[in-house]
Design a protein around this motif. Sequence first.
Motif, PDB file in Angstrom:
ATOM      1  N   THR A   1     -92.200  40.395 -70.335  1.00 56.04           N
ATOM      2  CA  THR A   1     -91.142  39.517 -70.839  1.00 56.04           C
ATOM      3  C   THR A   1     -89.808  40.260 -70.898  1.00 56.04           C
ATOM      4  OG1 THR A   1     -92.801  38.337 -72.118  1.00 56.04           O
ATOM      5  CG2 THR A   1     -90.506  37.906 -72.687  1.00 56.04           C
TER       6      THR A   1
ATOM      7  N   ASN B   1     -88.492  40.417 -67.513  1.00 52.57           N
ATOM      8  CA  ASN B   1     -88.390  39.091 -66.885  1.00 52.57           C
ATOM      9  C   ASN B   1     -89.255  38.964 -65.633  1.00 52.57           C
ATOM     10  OD1 ASN B   1     -87.463  36.449 -66.869  1.00 52.57           O
ATOM     11  ND2 ASN B   1     -85.677  36.910 -65.596  1.00 52.57           N
TER      12      ASN B   1
ATOM     13  N   SER C   1     -87.167  34.625 -69.286  1.00 48.41           N
ATOM     14  CA  SER C   1     -86.931  35.431 -70.489  1.00 48.41           C
ATOM     15  C   SER C   1     -85.531  35.147 -71.029  1.00 48.41           C
ATOM     16  CB  SER C   1     -87.059  36.922 -70.172  1.00 48.41           C
ATOM     17  OG  SER C   1     -88.389  37.237 -69.838  1.00 48.41           O
ATOM     18  N   GLN C   2     -85.440  35.067 -72.360  1.00 46.55           N
ATOM     19  CA  GLN C   2     -84.148  34.849 -73.003  1.00 46.55           C
ATOM     20  C   GLN C   2     -83.802  36.099 -73.797  1.00 46.55           C
ATOM     21  OE1 GLN C   2     -84.013  30.627 -74.708  1.00 46.55           O
ATOM     22  NE2 GLN C   2     -86.195  31.036 -74.454  1.00 46.55           N
TER      23      GLN C   2
ATOM     24  N   VAL D   1     -84.538  39.991 -75.940  1.00 48.47           N
ATOM     25  CA  VAL D   1     -85.973  39.819 -76.142  1.00 48.47           C
ATOM     26  C   VAL D   1     -86.405  40.804 -77.232  1.00 48.47           C
ATOM     27  CG1 VAL D   1     -88.267  40.153 -75.146  1.00 48.47           C
ATOM     28  CG2 VAL D   1     -86.465  39.101 -73.763  1.00 48.47           C
TER      29      VAL D   1
ATOM     30  N   ASN E   1     -89.724  34.684 -77.455  1.00 53.51           N
ATOM     31  CA  ASN E   1     -89.284  33.967 -76.257  1.00 53.51           C
ATOM     32  C   ASN E   1     -89.706  32.488 -76.261  1.00 53.51           C
ATOM     33  OD1 ASN E   1     -87.693  34.463 -73.877  1.00 53.51           O
ATOM     34  ND2 ASN E   1     -89.512  34.048 -72.660  1.00 53.51           N
TER      35      ASN E   1
ATOM     36  N   HIS F   1     -84.004  31.221 -79.518  1.00 50.53           N
ATOM     37  CA  HIS F   1     -85.398  31.526 -79.214  1.00 50.53           C
ATOM     38  C   HIS F   1     -86.022  32.395 -80.297  1.00 50.53           C
ATOM     39  CE1 HIS F   1     -83.002  34.748 -77.368  1.00 50.53           C
ATOM     40  NE2 HIS F   1     -84.042  35.524 -77.550  1.00 50.53           N
TER      41      HIS F   1
END
Length: 350
Positions: free
Chosen positions: A49, A52, A57-58, A61, A119, A128
């Motif tokens: 994650t 990515n 993915s935001q 993270v 996430n 998120h």
Amino acid sequence: MKSTEVKAFGAKTNTADLEQLQIDRRETLADDVEIDILYCGVCHSDIHTVRNDWGGSQYPVVPGHEIIGRVISIGKNVSKFKEGQLVGVGCMVDSCQHCQSCKDGLEQYCENGMVGTYNGKDEHLGGHTFGGYSEKIVVDQKFVLNVPENLDTKGVAPLLCAGITTWSPLRNWNVKEGDKVGVIGLGGLGHMGIKFAHALGAKVVMITTSPGKSEDAKRLGADEVLISKDEEQMAEHAGSFDFLLNTVPVKHDINPYIGLLKRDATMVLVGAIEPLEFHGGGLIMGRKSVAGSLIGGIKETQEMLDFCGEHDIVSDIEMIDMQNINEAYDRVTSNDVKYRFVIDMQSLKN
Ligand SMILES: [Zn+2]
Ligand SMILES: [Zn+2]
């Protein structure tokens, strides 16, 4: 909504190292449990994650979904938990609660999408969700697990993802005393698979490409070790397994393993989220199955923790400080950990 800032560790981009950040945690709502995090396991998914690898993915993270801590405060509707209690949080912090999967206690397959511990979509604060690489977390009581006090707390953290990921298929496919079970791959998942299959009374065969892992596999509970690169050994075991748990996390050839299954037996994939190829003949000749399984539901996760309490099962871990996380990621990537890193969250609080 009111929130408080807490210390966390996260990555700001997919190529950045993890660093200390401040994140917001919501106030403790009526159904919430506020948890002081003691330990958090390091899962391969955390790294995927952060980097990515799976897309979506935001940032930032803040990973971590193997969380162990103590309850600091509870909302007014919470009766199952009390202050000071040892609790756990795994890969999910919410789900719709009304689809068939949720009604069946299989929130991980929520048809409206479960909310990941990190996430995921934060319905309360917007943005998120942030995971367990942090001082505190606030979670709806439905997604909080009771942790038996008799276990070595540090080794409990990985049960919340690596543990349930291997426990759920063993239970769903009804692995029982006397079954011949093969566990493919000896890492964070595989070492838990061996412990559980052994505790369920199965005859456990560790299937690995590395002869160097034999001794450790036996210490963990394997009765036998099968070196998958050795064609002679593979031929000896052909058609003999009641169940195979395939924990290999990367793309690989699954056809040789299908040959190990008995008629009507199943191999369950829990690691490789990858395109895989198999020869139809391998399944047709013997009515065999290849299936997949994702973590486990909340009810099942509690059952696993209770089983671990009764059988004194925890994960084999190596403890690290939060500040050493980037080095730990490199070591996880090169498969150099026995068998899970766990972060001592005190190192973040100091
Ligand atoms: Zn995980
Ligand atoms: Zn649902």
